[in-house]
Design a protein around this motif. Sequence first.
Motif, PDB file in Angstrom:
ATOM      1  N   TYR A   1      -1.140 -11.387   2.392  1.00  0.00           N
ATOM      2  CA  TYR A   1      -2.122 -10.317   2.290  1.00  0.00           C
ATOM      3  C   TYR A   1      -3.505 -10.828   2.675  1.00  0.00           C
ATOM      4  O   TYR A   1      -3.868 -11.964   2.378  1.00  0.00           O
TER       5      TYR A   1
ATOM      6  N   THR B   1      -7.553  -8.999   2.583  1.00  0.00           N
ATOM      7  CA  THR B   1      -8.369  -7.824   2.285  1.00  0.00           C
ATOM      8  C   THR B   1      -9.665  -7.966   3.072  1.00  0.00           C
ATOM      9  O   THR B   1     -10.344  -8.986   2.969  1.00  0.00           O
TER      10      THR B   1
ATOM     11  N   LYS C   1      -7.961   1.034   1.037  1.00  0.00           N
ATOM     12  CA  LYS C   1      -8.003   1.071  -0.418  1.00  0.00           C
ATOM     13  C   LYS C   1      -9.176   1.890  -0.923  1.00  0.00           C
ATOM     14  O   LYS C   1      -9.094   2.593  -1.907  1.00  0.00           O
TER      15      LYS C   1
ATOM     16  N   GLU D   1     -12.686  -0.471   3.075  1.00  0.00           N
ATOM     17  CA  GLU D   1     -11.975  -1.662   2.602  1.00  0.00           C
ATOM     18  C   GLU D   1     -10.488  -1.479   2.872  1.00  0.00           C
ATOM     19  O   GLU D   1      -9.909  -0.448   2.529  1.00  0.00           O
TER      20      GLU D   1
ATOM     21  N   SER E   1      -6.445  -3.291   3.013  1.00  0.00           N
ATOM     22  CA  SER E   1      -5.494  -4.328   2.632  1.00  0.00           C
ATOM     23  C   SER E   1      -4.488  -4.479   3.767  1.00  0.00           C
ATOM     24  O   SER E   1      -3.846  -3.506   4.174  1.00  0.00           O
TER      25      SER E   1
ATOM     26  N   ARG F   1      -5.084 -10.133  -2.260  1.00  0.00           N
ATOM     27  CA  ARG F   1      -5.535  -8.785  -2.609  1.00  0.00           C
ATOM     28  C   ARG F   1      -6.568  -8.849  -3.717  1.00  0.00           C
ATOM     29  O   ARG F   1      -6.589  -9.791  -4.503  1.00  0.00           O
ATOM     30  N   THR F   2      -7.412  -7.841  -3.802  1.00  0.00           N
ATOM     31  CA  THR F   2      -8.377  -7.785  -4.885  1.00  0.00           C
ATOM     32  C   THR F   2      -7.639  -7.541  -6.203  1.00  0.00           C
ATOM     33  O   THR F   2      -6.506  -7.060  -6.235  1.00  0.00           O
TER      34      THR F   2
ATOM     35  N   ASP G   1      -6.793  -3.923  -6.631  1.00  0.00           N
ATOM     36  CA  ASP G   1      -5.654  -3.534  -5.820  1.00  0.00           C
ATOM     37  C   ASP G   1      -4.346  -3.998  -6.485  1.00  0.00           C
ATOM     38  O   ASP G   1      -3.351  -3.268  -6.534  1.00  0.00           O
TER      39      ASP G   1
END
Length: 299
Positions: A223, A225, A252, A256, A258, A291-292, A295
Amino acid sequence: MSLIKCDSLSKSYGSKLALDSVSIELKAGAPVALVGPNGAGKTTLFSLLCGYLLPSAGSVTIMGEKPGSTKLLGQVASLPQDATLDPNLSLLTQFTLFGTLQGLSTKQAKAESLRVLSLVDLADVAHQKPHSLSHGMSKRASIAQALIGSPKLVLLDEPTAGLDPANAKVIRELVRSLSGNITFVISSHNLDELEKLCDQVLYLDMGKLGQSVSIQENMTDEYLTISMLECEQEQFIAAVEALKGIKSVTRKQENEFSIHYSAEAIRDLEVQLFTLLSQNGWKYRALLKGRTLEDTLFS
């Protein structure tokens, strides 16, 4: 030995089940985040860990002892979100009192008070009363109070809520600098801040432990972001999805995205992304591996 161990821990207030069969085992180490919506049971869990409340069912131990045990005196500290200091006593006077309550002599307690006030850059106002301090200084003083005696476990409830960026940064740096000797469990709604400080994240919802996430493990090779400054969103998504090895591109929030990809099929994704941005005149704000936290928890 575990630092914290909860086994099917539950707490009821009358007919309301505030904490429902929570099982957690935490080792000493990096700060741990506790997140969840209001009413999720975070404050109840903190109160049980401190020994302020008794469980309705299940069990909880800290360093092998029941919360509230005299063996844990000085080893566990807590800072509730709305904690206030005594407005009638100077910081040094009340901190010295807190130190003596932990078994220190008056001389030792005074020295310890000055030590923790120095940690938060407040030694020069040790003789002032809390009402003369700014909000940020008051919050830092409260955190200093929680550090008296060098506890091994410190529970912080919204430690930076309402603070300006400068004071919030001071507290983050303090937590980071002390994490080698103290394990912090931090309850907060500020996911960006927790992402900077913590590795393990516990998610409570309606009294149940929903997820336990490791931020480091979340930073996988599958991943990316990316936050964009300027781009045509649909065109950007189509262009990235056209790259070999891309599984999906998901927006997202505003600008932003992903990017889910196959690490085996595409090993230079960052290089290809920068080439794509340059070719189209797109500007980006940040590129994050993985990922955040938002998320991960809510996707």
